[in-house]
Scaffold this active site. Structure first.
Site, PDB file in Angstrom:
ATOM      1  N   SER A 133     -17.507  17.565  -1.442  1.00 18.72           N
ATOM      2  CA  SER A 133     -17.992  18.437  -2.277  1.00 18.72           C
ATOM      3  C   SER A 133     -19.323  18.838  -2.735  1.00 18.72           C
ATOM      4  O   SER A 133     -20.208  17.955  -2.428  1.00 18.72           O
ATOM      5  CB  SER A 133     -17.271  17.802  -3.532  1.00 18.72           C
ATOM      6  OG  SER A 133     -15.944  17.764  -3.332  1.00 18.72           O
TER       7      SER A 133
HETATM    8  N1  SAH Z   1     -13.965  13.584  -2.590  1.00 19.56           N
HETATM    9  C1  SAH Z   1     -14.721  14.155  -1.201  1.00 19.56           C
HETATM   10  C2  SAH Z   1     -14.301  15.766  -1.102  1.00 19.56           C
HETATM   11  C3  SAH Z   1     -13.006  15.722  -0.015  1.00 19.56           C
HETATM   12  S1  SAH Z   1     -12.428  17.069   0.180  1.00 19.56           S
HETATM   13  C4  SAH Z   1     -16.164  14.049  -1.489  1.00 19.56           C
HETATM   14  O1  SAH Z   1     -16.730  13.256  -1.809  1.00 19.56           O
HETATM   15  O2  SAH Z   1     -16.882  15.090  -1.197  1.00 19.56           O
HETATM   16  C5  SAH Z   1     -10.713  16.632  -0.157  1.00 19.56           C
HETATM   17  C6  SAH Z   1     -10.024  15.804   0.553  1.00 19.56           C
HETATM   18  O3  SAH Z   1      -8.617  15.876  -0.081  1.00 19.56           O
HETATM   19  C7  SAH Z   1      -9.670  15.966   2.270  1.00 19.56           C
HETATM   20  O4  SAH Z   1     -10.277  15.037   2.790  1.00 19.56           O
HETATM   21  C8  SAH Z   1      -8.449  16.125   2.165  1.00 19.56           C
HETATM   22  O5  SAH Z   1      -7.901  15.617   3.486  1.00 19.56           O
HETATM   23  C9  SAH Z   1      -7.907  15.360   0.957  1.00 19.56           C
HETATM   24  N2  SAH Z   1      -6.386  15.448   0.620  1.00 19.56           N
HETATM   25  C10 SAH Z   1      -5.760  16.768   0.492  1.00 19.56           C
HETATM   26  N3  SAH Z   1      -4.407  16.595  -0.009  1.00 19.56           N
HETATM   27  C11 SAH Z   1      -4.467  15.260  -0.136  1.00 19.56           C
HETATM   28  C12 SAH Z   1      -3.258  14.397  -0.467  1.00 19.56           C
HETATM   29  N4  SAH Z   1      -2.138  14.877  -1.019  1.00 19.56           N
HETATM   30  N5  SAH Z   1      -3.589  12.914  -0.752  1.00 19.56           N
HETATM   31  C13 SAH Z   1      -4.660  12.632  -0.421  1.00 19.56           C
HETATM   32  N6  SAH Z   1      -5.775  13.306  -0.105  1.00 19.56           N
HETATM   33  C14 SAH Z   1      -5.566  14.715   0.087  1.00 19.56           C
END
Ligand code: SAH
Length: 204
Positions: free
Chosen positions: A51
């Site tokens: 993010s």
């Molecule tokens: N928190 C991260 C951002 C990750 S992007 C950071 O520190 O930058 C969002 C993530 O959400 C992805 O890895 C995706 O696989 C996950 N995601 C999407 N749907 C999800 C679900 N239902 N349960 C758990 N993770 C999920």
């Protein structure tokens, strides 16, 4: 980075301090390390992204308001583990759920050198939350759904807050802040437009 965040409206001292403490380059591929301190999202594999720092800070600031600590926190979407590391500095305990096994394992490897004792990484579908660890004082979603999954609203402590990007059609998303006022009452506030990867179902 903290200086730029302060200029973009992040005023919460502890949030700025936590953002300045976590080295973001550790969470991206070596080829992208040079861009780690720019205010942009970057690919982390499996079509997912780390993010944007200003959005991470804005969401955490909205959850904390005037508090200095966040209590028990649930993060949906561990990704590379960056935001989980930031949250761990501001909370008593953090549970972070990821549905893609390779990303979950990669986050574990990224976070290992930091030896964070109050962070638990869980491989599962975050739509269900973690009933056995609820209630949570704060819930933060890093992926955008069409709405907020009911189990997450149920697992929010009374007085607790949830923040999530929610799709609103035409490829647009908006941040939604939800405060649980009582067992039945939730107050919703819409915030900025954002762009997140989609909230999916099931594990892979
Ligand atoms: N928190 C991260 C951002 C990750 S992007 C950071 O520190 O930058 C969002 C993530 O959400 C992805 O890895 C995706 O696989 C996950 N995601 C999407 N749907 C999800 C679900 N239902 N349960 C758990 N993770 C999920």
């Amino acid at each position: 980075m903290a200086q730029r965040l302060a200029m973009s409206g992040i005023t919460h001292h502890e949030v700025l301090q936590a953002m300045a403490t976590v080295p973001r380059h550790v969470f991206v591929e070596p080829a992208l390390e040079g861009q780690a301190y720019e205010d942009s999202s970057l690919p982390i594999g499996r079509e997912q992204t780390i993010s944007k720092p200003s959005v991470v800070a804005k969401m955490i600031q909205a959850l904390m308001q005037k508090q200095t600590k966040m209590g028990r926190v649930l993060e949906i979407g561990t990704g590379c583990g960056y935001q989980a590391a930031v949250l761990s500095l501001l909370s008593d305990e953090v549970y972070s759920v990821e549905r893609i096994r390779s990303l979950h394992e990669n986050a574990r490897a990224n976070l290992r050198p930091f030896r964070i004792s109050n962070l638990r990484l869980i491989f599962d579908d975050g739509n269900k939350g973690i009933p056995q660890a609820a209630p949570f004082d704060s819930i933060i979603l890093a992926a955008a759904g069409l709405g907020i999954p009911d189990p997450l609203l149920e697992q929010l402590a009374i007085g607790g807050k949830l923040i999530a990007p929610v799709a609103k059609g035409d490829n647009q998303q908006q941040l939604l802040l939800v405060e649980r006022l009582s067992s039945m009452r939730y107050q919703r506030t819409t915030m900025d437009e954002v762009f997140f990867v989609p909230l999916q179902t099931g594990t892979i």
